[in-house]
Design a protein around this motif. Structure first.
Motif: not given
Length: 791
Positions: A606-631
């Protein structure tokens, strides 16, 4: 991406490009044989426009695009490397020097870098270019400057004014081949304002072009007045002006003198109110919006005057996120700045400018964690040159250093340095401001040290973070001994100072030590921030978010779920999309550590689907999001999916300049997931899947990450939908092989492979190769198994 959809950032051409045929051909030839070409010439001669057209014409020659870096608004040489990173869209969150990051990023790139307006930064630009040419063999540089860079291997190409022939040489109409460049430009710009020049106008037009020495900017300024004035009337006024200011000498002025006279003439055509505004607008660096002009400039009917200056081409306009921004061309801005009457007027103007941007950043800090987060980020990025000028102004005046600290802190609280890839620049401003701070402790100093420590921690520099934390704690203790009076005249109340100190201590305890006591410290930070007057929801939310993460990683189930749910409720109440995304991540980690991995996956998705992190330029959010999905995938036994997502997360960190390995909770979770996936797949297969994830474009990884996962993976039985050959190719696609690779392995043509891939997509009703990869992963058909016979 550029306006044409190719890699790069070249802007659209808004007016017709006229002439320069020989220069374009010569410039293209030289750029194919040399790695540094510098376009030289006087102000207003068209160096920038020629460079942009050259870049557009040669875009297909550069796999990684053509990139423009406009240096006109940059006054600090030490920010040059960071400015290039920003123009290239490279987010740099590391603690290393900007030049080191540039070298790392450009080493294997094939691109053309256009460095525009280098003359005021020649030494710094020369150092940068020399280094890039030595370390990035396929990077070429096109520079514009009023003087050469003096770099070995530099080729120079002079950009003269447009050619003006004699009256007798004009034998055709406006579309004819014998109308010389300067006249053609005047005819074109006249048409743009609705005036058609007839043959009877051409003799006067040629004489006007001669008076203006064919300088494009001067011609543009003159053409604006066609309509109300005829060509002859403009010429008569120009003749009189040149005779008066040029001492009666015609045709012999230098290009600089001619442009000066053209600007003088344009200035005199303005009303006194327009002249006043022109002078005042010169205080803005890199552009401004109407609200800024109305707050900084003194006068009546600012909006109407701005519109009038636009009509006269004194101001240019661009549309940005539904807002209009205005800009004085650099030559026009410098002209206006020289006309500001005296030191007192200049000082008052610059003080109003600095105070306005200080107030705006303070408002943005108070308004952060609201529905307007994205709007603030756009505004801050647009205004970065003005913000830099403001910081320089305050730091040059010791009594105003606390104001500089306040701005730097507020930009950190808004996450600006993070989202813009400017953590290094943010720390540089902190160092300068803290070094200039008086020896006695202040509220501003404590809050600044706490925020500087936070950036250092995020850059993966725990030793520096520890040193800054100790300085922060010592300054806070000294301030506490002095009592409440020490913060009475500060922008920060005692609760803010306490909250900032506790937040720094809690962040350090969690991220640098992995210590459970971080929960208790961050609970106190939340309470302190909640008591601040006026309330700052950004500080309160960040403390609540870090508390939720600390409880998830180091606390028990009750603490983890309580703090995570509180954080999510707070974010939703604030209606702040970026904050909601991060709160969802925190709840996901709590579920993963203390609840259901499947529920955690749904939250991360749900967090990743919002797409807001990348749109804001937040490089941290997508990295942590993908990490969480991997865990979560590793915890659920979906080992191929976990390995692939781990690879994607690592690649996202590298591209975003994000360093997470130094943060203990993240590193431990990452290592745990890697160990689980490696045990499930074996070392070789884990490496294959990890590499596939790292190689996929981010859009395809997002699609893969959002694909719903079954409770249990089905067996790897062959598909009864696909033929044996199609199934074999599907497995190779899932392994990240290109059509060319597959064709070589199966000894068939790439076209045949593409046809098979299309059949697979049609049969499975898929749209992308990422979906094929997900389908293979779901079937449990290890892409590394059973394919070796195809080699």
């Amino acid at each position: 991406m550029s306006a044409a959809g190719q890699p790069g950032n070249l802007p659209l051409e808004l007016t017709t490009f006229v002439g320069r045929t020989r220069l374009l051909a010569e410039g293209a030839r030289r750029l194919r044989t040399t790695r540094l070409l510098t376009l030289t010439g006087g102000g207003g001669c068209g160096k920038t426009r020629l460079a942009l057209r050259l870049g557009a014409d040669l875009a297909d020659d550069y796999r990684d695009g053509v990139w423009l870096v406009d240096l006109a608004a940059l006054s600090e040489p030490e920010l040059l490397d960071r400015a290039v990173l920003v123009a290239l869209g490279i987010l740099d969150q590391s603690g290393q020097a900007g030049l080191a990051t540039l070298i790392d990023q450009l080493r294997d790139k094939q691109l053309l870098l256009i460095l525009d307006n280098c003359e005021h930064l020649v030494t710094a630009v020369a150092r940068l270019v020399r280094t890039l040419l030595q370390t990035a063999p396929e990077v070429r540089v096109l520079a514009t400057s009023r003087q050469r860079l003096e770099v070995p291997g530099e080729h120079l190409m002079d950009v003269p004014p447009l050619y003006v022939g004699g009256v007798e040489s004009v034998t055709d109409g406006p579309e004819g081949q014998h109308v010389h460049e300067a006249v053609r430009l005047l005819i074109d710009r006249a048409a743009a304002v609705g005036v058609e020049l007839t043959p009877s106008d051409w003799p006067a037009a040629i004489r006007l072009c001669q008076r203006l020495d064919g300088i494009p900017l001067a011609l543009e300024l003159a053409a604006v007045h066609l309509g109300p004035l005829s060509v002859q009337e403009i010429l008569d006024r120009m003749d009189n002006r040149f005779a008066l200011l040029g001492g009666g000498v015609r045709y012999e002025q230098s290009h600089h003198q001619t442009l000066q006279l053209a600007l003088d003439w344009s200035y005199e055509l303005c009303t006194p109110d327009e002249q006043d505004l022109w002078r005042q607008l010169s205080v803005f660096v890199g552009g401004f919006d109407l609200a800024a002009a109305e707050n900084v400039c003194v006068g009546k009917n600012i909006e109407a005057l701005v519109t009038s200056l636009v009509r006269q081409s004194i101001l240019t306009t661009t549309a940005r996120s539904g807002r209009t921004r205005y800009r004085l061309l650099e030559t026009v801005r410098q002209y206006g700045a020289r006309l500001v009457s005296d030191g007192e007027e200049t000082a008052a103007l610059r003080q109003r400018h600095a105070d306005y941007y200080r107030a705006m950043v303070a408002t943005g800090s108070q308004d952060w964690c609201s529905p307007r987060e994205a709007d603030w980020m756009v505004w801050l990025r647009d205004e970065l040159p003005n913000l830099r000028a403001t910081l320089e102004y305050f730091l040059a005046r010791p009594e105003q250093t606390p104001r500089a600290l306040e701005i730097i802190v507020n930009l950190t609280r808004i996450r600006f340095w993070f989202f813009s890839g400017l953590l290094g620049e943010g720390r540089g401003w902190f160092r300068r401001a803290l070094d200039a701070h008086p020896p006695t402790a202040s509220a501003a100093q404590v809050v600044a040290l706490a925020n500087d420590m936070w950036i250092s921690l995020c850059q993966g520099q725990p030793d520096q973070a520890t040193s800054l934390l100790r300085r922060c704690q010592a300054a806070a203790a000294e301030l506490d001994r002095d009592g409440a009076a020490a913060v009475a005249d500060s922008a920060y109340d005692t609760h803010t100072v306490l909250g900032a100190t506790l937040y720094a201590e809690g962040a350090h305890a969690l991220l640098a030590e992995g210590d459970q006591r971080s929960i208790r410290i961050l609970e106190r930070a939340c309470a302190a921030f909640a008591s601040t007057k006026p309330d700052n929801p950004g500080d309160t939310f960040m403390a609540a978010l870090l508390l939720a993460i600390a409880a998830a990683f180091t606390g028990d189930r009750a603490a983890a779920m309580t703090h995570a749910d509180n954080c999510l409720r707070m974010a939703k109440a604030l209606r702040a999309d970026w904050s909601v995304c991060w709160a969802l991540w925190a709840v996901g980690v709590a579920e993963l550590r203390h609840g259901d991995p499947r529920r955690a996956t749904a939250l991360f998705q749900e967090e990743e689907a919002r797409g807001l992190l990348g749109n804001m330029g937040d490089a941290w959010g997508p990295a942590w999001s993908l990490g969480g999905l991997a865990w979560a995938a590793a915890a659920s036994g979906q080992h191929e999916r976990a390995a692939r997502l781990l690879g994607a997360a690592q690649r996202r960190q590298e591209r975003g300049g994000v360093l997470l390995s130094g943060l203990i909770p993240y590193r431990q979770a990452q290592q745990r997931a890697e160990a689980q996936a490696r045990r499930g797949l074996g070392a070789e297969e884990f490496a294959v899947q990890h590499a596939i994830g790292a190689a996929l474009p981010y859009s395809e990884i997002v699609e893969f990450a959002l694909t719903p996962q079954p409770d249990a993976e089905p067996s790897g039985a062959p598909s009864d939908v696909l033929t044996a050959r199609e199934y074999e190719i599907a497995r190779l696609v899932a392994a990240g092989r290109t059509s060319k690779n597959i064709a070589a392995m199966l000894v068939i043509s790439a076209r045949t492979v593409d046809r098979h891939v299309q059949n697979i997509l049609d049969k499975l009703e898929f749209r992308s190769r990422a979906q094929i990869a997900a389908w293979i992963a779901e079937r449990g058909a290890g892409v590394g198994h059973g394919a070796s016979h195809t080699g």
